[in-house]
Design a protein around this motif. Structure first.
Motif, PDB file in Angstrom:
ATOM      1  N   TRP A   9       0.450  19.768   1.260  1.00 19.65           N
ATOM      2  CA  TRP A   9       1.729  19.910  -0.008  1.00 19.65           C
ATOM      3  C   TRP A   9       2.756  19.949   1.044  1.00 19.65           C
ATOM      4  O   TRP A   9       3.178  20.942   1.752  1.00 19.65           O
ATOM      5  CB  TRP A   9       2.127  20.838  -1.044  1.00 19.65           C
ATOM      6  CG  TRP A   9       2.787  20.669  -1.847  1.00 19.65           C
ATOM      7  CD1 TRP A   9       3.443  22.053  -2.100  1.00 19.65           C
ATOM      8  CD2 TRP A   9       4.186  19.919  -2.862  1.00 19.65           C
ATOM      9  NE1 TRP A   9       4.307  21.867  -3.234  1.00 19.65           N
ATOM     10  CE2 TRP A   9       4.673  20.814  -3.247  1.00 19.65           C
ATOM     11  CE3 TRP A   9       3.685  18.834  -3.179  1.00 19.65           C
ATOM     12  CZ2 TRP A   9       5.493  20.561  -4.510  1.00 19.65           C
ATOM     13  CZ3 TRP A   9       4.245  18.004  -3.976  1.00 19.65           C
ATOM     14  CH2 TRP A   9       5.592  18.848  -4.609  1.00 19.65           C
ATOM     15  N   ARG A  58       2.087  24.706 -15.857  1.00 22.27           N
ATOM     16  CA  ARG A  58       2.722  23.546 -16.555  1.00 22.27           C
ATOM     17  C   ARG A  58       2.458  22.037 -16.879  1.00 22.27           C
ATOM     18  O   ARG A  58       2.753  21.292 -16.885  1.00 22.27           O
ATOM     19  CB  ARG A  58       4.467  23.677 -16.568  1.00 22.27           C
ATOM     20  CG  ARG A  58       4.530  23.449 -14.890  1.00 22.27           C
ATOM     21  CD  ARG A  58       5.697  23.174 -14.538  1.00 22.27           C
ATOM     22  NE  ARG A  58       5.778  21.975 -13.465  1.00 22.27           N
ATOM     23  CZ  ARG A  58       5.710  23.187 -12.152  1.00 22.27           C
ATOM     24  NH1 ARG A  58       5.743  24.225 -11.671  1.00 22.27           N
ATOM     25  NH2 ARG A  58       6.091  22.575 -11.084  1.00 22.27           N
ATOM     26  N   LYS A  59       1.544  21.375 -15.525  1.00 21.73           N
ATOM     27  CA  LYS A  59       0.372  20.734 -15.216  1.00 21.73           C
ATOM     28  C   LYS A  59      -0.346  19.613 -16.546  1.00 21.73           C
ATOM     29  O   LYS A  59      -0.267  19.849 -17.204  1.00 21.73           O
ATOM     30  CB  LYS A  59       0.752  20.305 -13.910  1.00 21.73           C
ATOM     31  CG  LYS A  59       1.696  20.644 -12.559  1.00 21.73           C
ATOM     32  CD  LYS A  59       0.814  20.561 -11.458  1.00 21.73           C
ATOM     33  CE  LYS A  59       2.655  21.107 -10.387  1.00 21.73           C
ATOM     34  NZ  LYS A  59       3.593  19.848 -10.569  1.00 21.73           N
ATOM     35  N   ASP A 106      -4.577  25.830  -2.811  1.00 24.55           N
ATOM     36  CA  ASP A 106      -3.418  25.108  -3.262  1.00 24.55           C
ATOM     37  C   ASP A 106      -4.088  24.330  -4.860  1.00 24.55           C
ATOM     38  O   ASP A 106      -4.298  23.822  -4.963  1.00 24.55           O
ATOM     39  CB  ASP A 106      -2.155  24.708  -3.254  1.00 24.55           C
ATOM     40  CG  ASP A 106      -1.476  23.708  -4.149  1.00 24.55           C
ATOM     41  OD1 ASP A 106      -1.308  23.820  -5.093  1.00 24.55           O
ATOM     42  OD2 ASP A 106      -0.117  23.764  -3.374  1.00 24.55           O
ATOM     43  N   THR A 161      -4.853  21.652  -0.253  1.00 25.53           N
ATOM     44  CA  THR A 161      -4.475  21.700  -0.904  1.00 25.53           C
ATOM     45  C   THR A 161      -5.691  20.958  -1.651  1.00 25.53           C
ATOM     46  O   THR A 161      -5.842  19.534  -1.576  1.00 25.53           O
ATOM     47  CB  THR A 161      -3.059  20.945  -1.709  1.00 25.53           C
ATOM     48  OG1 THR A 161      -2.051  21.736  -0.743  1.00 25.53           O
ATOM     49  CG2 THR A 161      -2.763  20.503  -2.731  1.00 25.53           C
ATOM     50  N   SER A 208       5.448  30.600 -10.682  1.00 24.27           N
ATOM     51  CA  SER A 208       4.964  29.397 -10.184  1.00 24.27           C
ATOM     52  C   SER A 208       4.201  29.330  -9.009  1.00 24.27           C
ATOM     53  O   SER A 208       4.475  30.474  -8.401  1.00 24.27           O
ATOM     54  CB  SER A 208       6.585  28.569  -9.197  1.00 24.27           C
ATOM     55  OG  SER A 208       7.402  29.310  -7.949  1.00 24.27           O
ATOM     56  N   ALA A 209       3.687  28.613  -8.734  1.00 25.14           N
ATOM     57  CA  ALA A 209       2.712  28.100  -7.185  1.00 25.14           C
ATOM     58  C   ALA A 209       3.340  28.518  -6.202  1.00 25.14           C
ATOM     59  O   ALA A 209       2.441  29.139  -5.391  1.00 25.14           O
ATOM     60  CB  ALA A 209       1.753  26.632  -7.686  1.00 25.14           C
ATOM     61  N   THR A 210       4.821  27.994  -5.910  1.00 25.08           N
ATOM     62  CA  THR A 210       5.697  28.783  -4.644  1.00 25.08           C
ATOM     63  C   THR A 210       5.050  29.970  -4.304  1.00 25.08           C
ATOM     64  O   THR A 210       5.457  30.139  -4.064  1.00 25.08           O
ATOM     65  CB  THR A 210       6.941  27.947  -4.742  1.00 25.08           C
ATOM     66  OG1 THR A 210       6.643  26.656  -4.822  1.00 25.08           O
ATOM     67  CG2 THR A 210       7.639  27.749  -3.916  1.00 25.08           C
ATOM     68  N   SER A 254      -0.819  16.040  -4.803  1.00 27.22           N
ATOM     69  CA  SER A 254       0.527  15.829  -5.558  1.00 27.22           C
ATOM     70  C   SER A 254       0.790  13.840  -5.489  1.00 27.22           C
ATOM     71  O   SER A 254       0.766  13.591  -6.411  1.00 27.22           O
ATOM     72  CB  SER A 254       1.380  16.603  -5.224  1.00 27.22           C
ATOM     73  OG  SER A 254       2.459  15.594  -5.968  1.00 27.22           O
ATOM     74  N   GLN A 276      -2.372  21.329  -8.613  1.00 31.20           N
ATOM     75  CA  GLN A 276      -2.929  20.323  -9.235  1.00 31.20           C
ATOM     76  C   GLN A 276      -3.913  20.091  -9.845  1.00 31.20           C
ATOM     77  O   GLN A 276      -4.621  18.842 -10.297  1.00 31.20           O
ATOM     78  CB  GLN A 276      -2.527  18.310  -8.275  1.00 31.20           C
ATOM     79  CG  GLN A 276      -0.970  18.270  -7.931  1.00 31.20           C
ATOM     80  CD  GLN A 276      -0.136  18.317  -9.442  1.00 31.20           C
ATOM     81  OE1 GLN A 276      -0.604  17.655 -10.745  1.00 31.20           O
ATOM     82  NE2 GLN A 276       0.778  17.670  -9.347  1.00 31.20           N
TER      83      GLN A 276
HETATM   84  C1  LIG Z   1       0.385  20.480  -5.056  1.00 32.83           C
HETATM   85  C2  LIG Z   1       1.438  21.233  -5.256  1.00 32.83           C
HETATM   86  N1  LIG Z   1       1.666  22.130  -4.959  1.00 32.83           N
HETATM   87  C3  LIG Z   1       2.965  23.159  -5.042  1.00 32.83           C
HETATM   88  C4  LIG Z   1       3.263  22.584  -6.120  1.00 32.83           C
HETATM   89  C5  LIG Z   1       4.664  23.634  -6.074  1.00 32.83           C
HETATM   90  O1  LIG Z   1       4.492  24.492  -7.606  1.00 32.83           O
HETATM   91  P1  LIG Z   1       5.642  25.504  -8.532  1.00 32.83           P
HETATM   92  O2  LIG Z   1       6.773  23.937  -8.820  1.00 32.83           O
HETATM   93  O3  LIG Z   1       4.619  25.457  -9.487  1.00 32.83           O
HETATM   94  O4  LIG Z   1       5.434  25.839  -7.484  1.00 32.83           O
HETATM   95  C6  LIG Z   1       3.541  21.788  -6.955  1.00 32.83           C
HETATM   96  C7  LIG Z   1       4.409  21.045  -7.789  1.00 32.83           C
HETATM   97  O5  LIG Z   1       4.736  19.898  -8.023  1.00 32.83           O
HETATM   98  C8  LIG Z   1       2.444  20.400  -6.351  1.00 32.83           C
HETATM   99  O6  LIG Z   1       1.614  19.070  -6.664  1.00 32.83           O
END
Ligand SMILES: Cc1ncc(COP(=O)(O)O)c(C=O)c1O
Length: 373
Positions: free
Chosen positions: A109, A205-206, A183, A154, A82-84, A158, A186
């Motif tokens: 974010w 996934r987005k 980041d 970012t 994931s991004a996180t 989001s 999105q």
């Molecule tokens: C701008 C942004 N950064 C990070 C994330 C987190 O991504 P992930 O759920 O893949 O960790 C999101 C998820 O909605 C997001 O919109």
């Protein structure tokens, strides 16, 4: 919708809802679903690690595609969940100058801010224009006078229509010797992402409409040797340092599925996809401008496909989102302020269509919103 965008619909299983939620997770194509399923099946048939070996070419092509989208050599790309996870991995591996904060904008974010804080990093707010875009002249002054450990942007926000000028910021940061991390959760599949940042990360996934649970990061080559990732003794020795950030145990079938999704994005033509998404954002904001009880949370002329509405008649946004889904079969997002506590005070209703959305769809949403008041 032009023939090619209705083709985007046809490549997917029929939707049970009017899906206006790509910023949460896009709708996967049949080819993506089938690639994921076929790999999972191959694992059962031949053994999981044998199957992974057989998928090496597909996975390396995905690495090459992601590398190109982010403008780094393939060795700079690591697949994570994931991004996180990507941000956590970068923070683990990157040696940062002690005692200096991280430069962010107010629309950052929220969970990223929390993670920086959790790692003992303070944040310092960078100046922005009224829309929330980083002020490049002010950034230049900050980097000259009191440089942060790194700048974190970012790229696409989001919770409302906002795109940061990351290519310009990257040039300023590079000249000042301050790393820029982006980041792009999105941004990938939505706006250009080959921006010259030092580190970029995202999830598939987005806007790429890949499987859930597959993310990736990219590190510019100039930083590879300074990275100090955990080197799993079971991982192949002698890899480019960013590769050690890759999760060795993973949903490999999902990575194979993402490879199919990214190929479709590339075959559709990224400039055409990006232009269509931008066009749809503008159309959505125009169609939703006069819905009673709702006001725009976006600035005029905002780019990108995300649109956000404020409730102006005291509605509970989460309840409206739920009723839209249950009564009208329209899928949107209720955005809680925790997504960006320094930018929004109240909840927003987010609309995030993909390329195959039509004006009729947006008018159906406008009518739906009027009906659930
Ligand atoms: C701008 C942004 N950064 C990070 C994330 C987190 O991504 P992930 O759920 O893949 O960790 C999101 C998820 O909605 C997001 O919109």
């Amino acid at each position: 919708v032009s023939a090619s965008w209705s083709e985007y619909t046809r490549r997917r299983p029929p939707s049970r809802v009017l899906h206006l939620d790509s910023a949460a997770a896009g709708r996967q194509s049949r080819a993506t679903l089938e690639a994921t399923a076929a790999h999972a099946r191959l694992e059962a048939e031949t053994g999981a690690y044998v199957a992974q070996g057989q998928a090496q070419d597909v996975l390396e092509r995905l690495r090459g595609d992601v590398a190109e989208l982010f403008g780094v050599p393939p060795g700079g790309v690591a697949f994570v969940e994931s991004a996180t996870n990507a941000l956590a991995g970068l923070l683990d591996a990157w040696s940062l100058p002690p005692g200096r904060p991280v430069g962010v904008v107010p629309a950052e974010w929220g969970p990223n801010i929390e993670m920086l804080t959790h790692r003992g990093l303070d944040t310092v707010l960078l100046d922005t224009d009224d829309a929330g875009r980083v002020d490049l002249d002010a950034l230049q002054r900050t980097l000259d006078v009191d440089p942060p450990a790194f700048v974190h942007l970012t790229q696409v926000t989001s919770h409302r229509a906002l795109v940061q000028p990351v290519a310009e910021a990257a040039a300023i940061c590079r000249a000042a010797g301050v790393p820029l991390w982006v980041d792009a959760a999105q941004a990938i599949g939505h706006v250009p992402t080959d921006c010259g940042a030092d580190a970029t990360y995202a999830t598939g996934r987005k806007w790429l409409a890949g499987p859930r649970g597959v993310g990736f990061l990219a590190v510019a080559e100039a930083h590879w040797d300074a990275l100090d990732p955990f080197r799993d003794p079971l991982a192949a020795a002698g890899q480019a340092p960013p590769r050690y950030l890759e999760s060795p145990e993973a949903h490999v079938a999902g990575r194979v599925g993402l490879a199919a999704a990214v190929r479709e994005f590339i075959d559709d033509g990224p400039p055409a996809v990006l232009a269509r998404l931008d066009e749809l954002g503008r159309l959505a904001r125009a169609v939703l401008a006069d819905v009673p009880g709702w006001g725009s949370a976006d600035f005029a002329d905002a780019p990108g496909a995300i649109t956000a509405l404020r409730a102006t008649a005291g509605q509970d946004v989460a309840e409206v989102r739920q009723r839209l889904l249950a009564e009208q079969a329209i899928l949107t997002t209720a955005v809680a302020p925790a997504r960006a506590p320094r930018d929004i005070r109240g909840p927003l209703l987010r609309v995030s269509p993909h390329v195959d959305c039509t004006q009729d769809d947006l008018e159906r949403l406008a009518a739906g919103l009027a009906a659930v008041r």
